[in-house]
Design an enzyme around this catalytic site. Sequence first.
Site, PDB file in Angstrom:
ATOM      1  CG  HIS A 101       6.375   7.488   5.015  1.00 54.18           C
ATOM      2  ND1 HIS A 101       5.400   7.158   4.408  1.00 54.18           N
ATOM      3  CD2 HIS A 101       6.637   8.854   5.067  1.00 54.18           C
ATOM      4  CE1 HIS A 101       5.186   8.559   3.814  1.00 54.18           C
ATOM      5  NE2 HIS A 101       5.669   9.364   4.368  1.00 54.18           N
ATOM      6  CG  ASP A 112      -0.809   3.498   1.662  1.00 57.81           C
ATOM      7  OD1 ASP A 112      -0.396   3.367   2.871  1.00 57.81           O
ATOM      8  OD2 ASP A 112      -0.228   4.182   0.748  1.00 57.81           O
TER       9      ASP A 112
END
Lengths: 312, 425
Positions: B181, B307
């Site tokens: 991330h 996502d």
Amino acid sequence: MSHPSKHLLAIEGLEPPHIADLLDLAESYALLNRSGKTQRDLLKGRTLINLFFEDSTRTRTSFELAGKRLGADVINMSVSTSSVNKGETLLDTASTLNAMQCDLLVIRHAQSGAPALLSQKVDAAVINAGDGTHEHPTQALLDALTIRRHKGRLEGLIVAICGDIAHSRVARSNIHLLGTMGARVRIVGPPTLIPADAARLGVEVFTDMRAGLKDADVVMMLRLQRERMAAGGLVPSAREFFRFYGLDAEKLALAKPDSIVMHPGPMNRGVEIDSAIADHPTRSVIGEQVEMGVACRMAVLDILARRLPRNR
Amino acid sequence: MRDLLITNARLLDPASGLDGPGALLVRGGVVAELGPGLVAPEGAETLDAGGACLAPGLVDLRANLGEPGAEHRETIASAALAAAAGGITTLCVLPDTDPALDDPALLSFVIRRGEATGSVALLPYGAATAGCAGKELAELGLLREAGAIAFTDGARAIGSARMMRIALSYARAFGAFVVQHPEEPSLAGGGAATEGELATRLGLPGIPPAAEAMMVARDVALARLTGGHVHFAHLSTGAALDLVRAAKAEGLRVTCDTAPPYFDLNETAIGDYRTYAKLSPPLRTEADRQAVVAALADGTIDAIASDHQPRDADDKRLPFAQAEAGGAGLATLLGVTLARVHGGDLSMLAALALLTCRPAALLGLPVGRLAVGAPADLVLFHAERGWKVEAGKLPGKAQNSPFDGRALEGRVLGTWKAGRRVFGA
């Protein structure tokens, strides 16, 4: 021109006639207050609730006085910050307020956008008394009224707003209001306290306070929170801040000789402002700002009350 | 199971470049034949697609589900419903659940729960570090044996360069990549929106876009150092994509994906403190949105992931900075991607490749293509049929769509998993 919304959540979005109306009305309330004939029946039977999620003596008292002078029933609700670790309380509070049939709701909250969120859920007209680092609309109105009384106008004036711009809702509301009314707004502070893309708000940015104060008509100081100077903070120390960004006689001498000095309070004397300047008999208008605060809040309550349903 | 012949379809297989009219025969859960002029075998069920598009079932490279630990937001079963409605037949799920998937037994539990849905292959990532806390390496080898497709700490950036180096290096032994991330936590911490004019106006704490690029730059250097394979999740800035483009040109093992919000929305979607548009990474400027579209078109981006981040009303009905980041994405993955096809930025096959064969290739999976012998994971969709995204009416539990109110063209008509119909009448 009537006020464009049921609420007063922000200065951004108001147009010059809206602001001028509010200031004109506030001016008349200022005169009325000085004459002593202040009690009126305008808000008789209306309930005003001061809902403060952050401590504030000055603003809360000012709204309380404004409401009482217009005949409203005023209730103060202080919600201790410890019980508000999560914002659910905010919407729980909204349903409570609806049940109480509150007409005018003054809210201060540490989170930007909290009054906007509440305004979607309550029946009352919502007045933002300061939300996070977003806006503090009535502060900008009282500042503008104070300036107008001293300078006779806002248009064309050079106003230097100095200090912690990044975390200041007062600065944002003033930037929007003064810019909308045609003043030339400068913001002055260390780069770590200037918000990103600040110039896009229509201001000139100065990191050198001497340059920023040159020929200013108005010098507006902001409060520097102690935590900004704590370990890992955005400025190294109070004494360094005062040296470069504190207002003292030497720096003020660069502004126009008849310039006025303002501060929204409470002041950190010796951090952002020298006591001698804060208490200066002719240059400092800090006391008058407080007086105009009551008048401006009366004007806001008056204007918003005009849009309330007559009977509940 | 009877044979199924889907006729009168526009067959779309991005892996082979096929885009033409024809039929497809499913037998025993796999694709038996495809092409024009197929005749239904005796006893076969036939379905007239009416000219609609028939493509491989979507391979969603990254979704967060509420299970285990946050079943009030989403369960594996409710996510499976949303996935089927969205045409997704392979769903890769993140390990930063509660507890984190850092133990082979937990991983097996999730896999079994996925199998129980019967409608989607649920493929879990393993935690890269114990508890996804970024401090100690998780048992990557044992997790890989238990079925971990790759390793990541999910929404938590692996902040320590040393920890990331170890993970990248060690994961090589097990042929797996590490998903980052990409957000430098010490710079982004406490932020709620992309730093810039809008966040300044709204009085929201900002996350500088550079927080993404610098993490990508660091991890590209670590990929070079270790020879490991780093994959960047949901890239959202032009600067980060430029770094990935350069790393690929250099021949490093660097891949990346993005998610629909980053090529369909920009930061103005959060105006007036709209918490459904609060995402991580935050929505960016229009220039960055366009850079993401360009990187989709030129191949820099390897996949589009949903996502999916389920949040409930209590997570979102808060002042903006206090609201949880994350958007529901399963049901809108195909429709929002097709908007870029309708907008002329991507060809139909290029768009579908990003949703099927390219993520499948990244994971080494035999799905994501229409080919004889491949699993009959299929999605039938009408590319032009319109619908409106309405929070409250989406399939599954999570209703927190950042696309609430958006009109989309591209409607899923049917989904098949290994030849079995899992969505559509």
